[in-house]
Write a protein that holds these residues in place. Structure first.
Motif, short mmCIF file in Angstrom:
data_model
loop_
_atom_site.label_atom_id
_atom_site.label_comp_id
_atom_site.label_asym_id
_atom_site.label_seq_id
_atom_site.Cartn_x
_atom_site.Cartn_y
_atom_site.Cartn_z
N ILE A 36 35.20 33.92 96.15
CA ILE A 36 36.49 34.52 96.54
C ILE A 36 37.60 33.51 96.31
N SER A 37 38.79 34.00 96.04
CA SER A 37 39.90 33.09 95.78
C SER A 37 40.74 32.84 97.02
N SER A 38 40.51 33.64 98.06
CA SER A 38 41.25 33.47 99.31
C SER A 38 40.36 33.90 100.47
N LEU A 39 40.53 33.25 101.62
CA LEU A 39 39.75 33.67 102.79
C LEU A 39 40.08 35.11 103.18
N LYS A 40 41.25 35.59 102.76
CA LYS A 40 41.63 36.98 103.06
C LYS A 40 40.60 37.96 102.51
N ASN A 41 39.93 37.58 101.43
CA ASN A 41 38.92 38.46 100.83
C ASN A 41 37.75 38.73 101.79
N LEU A 42 37.59 37.87 102.78
CA LEU A 42 36.51 38.09 103.76
C LEU A 42 36.74 39.35 104.57
N LEU A 43 37.99 39.76 104.67
CA LEU A 43 38.33 40.93 105.48
C LEU A 43 37.77 42.21 104.89
N THR A 44 37.42 42.18 103.60
CA THR A 44 36.90 43.39 102.96
C THR A 44 35.37 43.44 102.99
N LEU A 45 34.72 42.39 103.50
CA LEU A 45 33.25 42.40 103.55
C LEU A 45 32.77 43.20 104.75
N PRO A 46 31.64 43.88 104.62
CA PRO A 46 31.17 44.70 105.73
C PRO A 46 30.65 43.88 106.91
N MET B 45 27.98 47.14 112.68
CA MET B 45 29.24 46.65 112.09
C MET B 45 29.32 45.13 112.14
N CYS B 46 28.90 44.61 113.28
CA CYS B 46 29.14 43.18 113.50
C CYS B 46 28.18 42.30 112.71
N ALA B 47 28.74 41.32 112.04
CA ALA B 47 27.92 40.35 111.31
C ALA B 47 28.11 38.97 111.91
N LEU B 48 27.24 38.06 111.53
CA LEU B 48 27.43 36.66 111.87
C LEU B 48 28.08 36.00 110.66
N MET B 49 29.28 35.48 110.84
CA MET B 49 29.98 34.84 109.73
C MET B 49 30.11 33.35 110.04
N VAL B 50 29.39 32.55 109.27
CA VAL B 50 29.33 31.11 109.52
C VAL B 50 30.16 30.39 108.46
N PHE C 186 38.69 30.31 118.14
CA PHE C 186 37.96 31.30 117.35
C PHE C 186 36.44 31.12 117.38
N PHE C 187 36.01 29.91 117.69
CA PHE C 187 34.58 29.59 117.64
C PHE C 187 34.15 29.04 119.00
N SER C 188 33.17 29.67 119.63
CA SER C 188 32.72 29.13 120.91
C SER C 188 31.86 27.89 120.66
N ARG D 18 44.65 31.27 109.92
CA ARG D 18 44.73 31.71 111.31
C ARG D 18 44.67 33.25 111.40
N LEU D 19 45.45 33.91 110.56
CA LEU D 19 45.48 35.39 110.58
C LEU D 19 44.11 35.97 110.23
N VAL D 20 43.46 35.36 109.24
CA VAL D 20 42.14 35.84 108.83
C VAL D 20 41.14 35.67 109.98
N LEU D 21 41.16 34.50 110.61
CA LEU D 21 40.21 34.26 111.71
C LEU D 21 40.49 35.20 112.89
N GLU D 22 41.76 35.46 113.15
CA GLU D 22 42.11 36.39 114.24
C GLU D 22 41.55 37.78 113.96
N ALA D 23 41.66 38.21 112.70
CA ALA D 23 41.13 39.54 112.35
C ALA D 23 39.60 39.55 112.35
N LEU D 24 39.00 38.50 111.81
CA LEU D 24 37.54 38.47 111.70
C LEU D 24 36.86 38.42 113.07
N ARG D 25 37.46 37.70 114.00
CA ARG D 25 36.76 37.54 115.29
C ARG D 25 36.73 38.84 116.09
N ARG D 26 37.60 39.77 115.73
CA ARG D 26 37.54 41.07 116.40
C ARG D 26 36.37 41.91 115.89
N ARG D 27 35.89 41.55 114.71
CA ARG D 27 34.84 42.33 114.07
C ARG D 27 33.47 41.66 114.11
#
Ligand SMILES: [Mg+2]
Length: 221
Positions: free
Chosen positions: A211-221, A1-6, A127-129, A92-101
């Motif tokens: 993508i037109s919004s960072l929110k679209n990242l939430l739908t990527l596997p 499930m987990c990807a590296l998102m840079v 969000f980023f170490s 902020r919301l997108v990063l909070e969701a993405l970092r859990r995944r």
């Protein structure tokens, strides 16, 4: 499930024009207080001129104390200022969701002091170490080379990888060649510092996904 998102930093995680405005404001305030001028007026002058500091230089020429403000000092003041920029609520919301995944990282080109100042003020350490933040000037190689991307691959060897950026000149070429999924955040309002012209980019420099919004990242596997 987990990807590296840079992620890229400027015009991806925040709008670089806000940084430019913040730097000009620092210059306007410093000159205004030293020369007894209206800082808002100096700011308006800079916003309207094609070359902000030349415009100020011309406006203050001949005034008492103006000799202490050559353009070089304006540039130094701009570069050294503590940026007044912030992460917008959606990012902020997108990063909070993405970092859990996923594992999140930053690869950004630019001066070490300035890029780290932006990262700190934006609160991105939440969000980023630090070991997942690559600033080109720290390491000596920028995104025009494969080096930053190889560094990330070495650190996170077995993951699916994404690079999210805005700049067709350099954000997608090397990660694309290395098999990463490249994602361009579309400059919907045309407010990026570097205009985005996807049709003019050579095919190898185009992103895999736009993508037109960072929110679209939430739908990527
Ligand atoms: Mg950028």
């Amino acid at each position: 499930m987990c990807a590296l998102m840079v992620f890229d930093l400027d015009d991806t995680l925040y709008k670089e024009r806000d940084y430019v405005r913040s730097g000009r404001r620092a210059v306007a305030n410093a000159i205004g207080s030293e020369l007894g001028l209206d800082a808002d007026g100096l700011m308006a002058l800079m916003e309207a001129a094609p070359d902000a500091f030349d415009a100020v230089s011309a406006a203050i020429a001949g005034l008492a104390g103006a000799d202490a403000w050559p353009v070089s000092r304006m540039v130094d003041t701009y570069r050294a200022h503590t940026p007044e920029i912030s992460l917008d609520a959606d990012t902020r919301l997108v990063l909070e969701a993405l970092r859990r995944r996923h594992t999140l990282a930053i690869v950004t080109d630019g001066n070490s002091v300035r890029q780290h100042a932006k990262i700190k003020v934006l609160g991105l350490y939440e969000f980023f170490s630090p070991e997942n933040i690559y600033v080109s000037d720290d390491a000596g190689s920028d995104k025009n080379t494969p080096v930053p991307f190889l560094a990330m691959e070495r650190r996170h060897s077995s993951m699916r990888r994404y690079y999210v950026g805005d700049n067709l000149a350099k954000d997608f070429h090397w990660p694309g060649l290395r098999g990463w999924t490249t994602v361009m955040l579309i400059d919907s309002h045309g407010t990026n510092i570097r205009p985005q012209y996807p049709a003019e980019a050579p095919p190898a420099f185009r992103p895999g996904i736009a993508i037109s919004s960072l929110k679209n990242l939430l739908t990527l596997p």
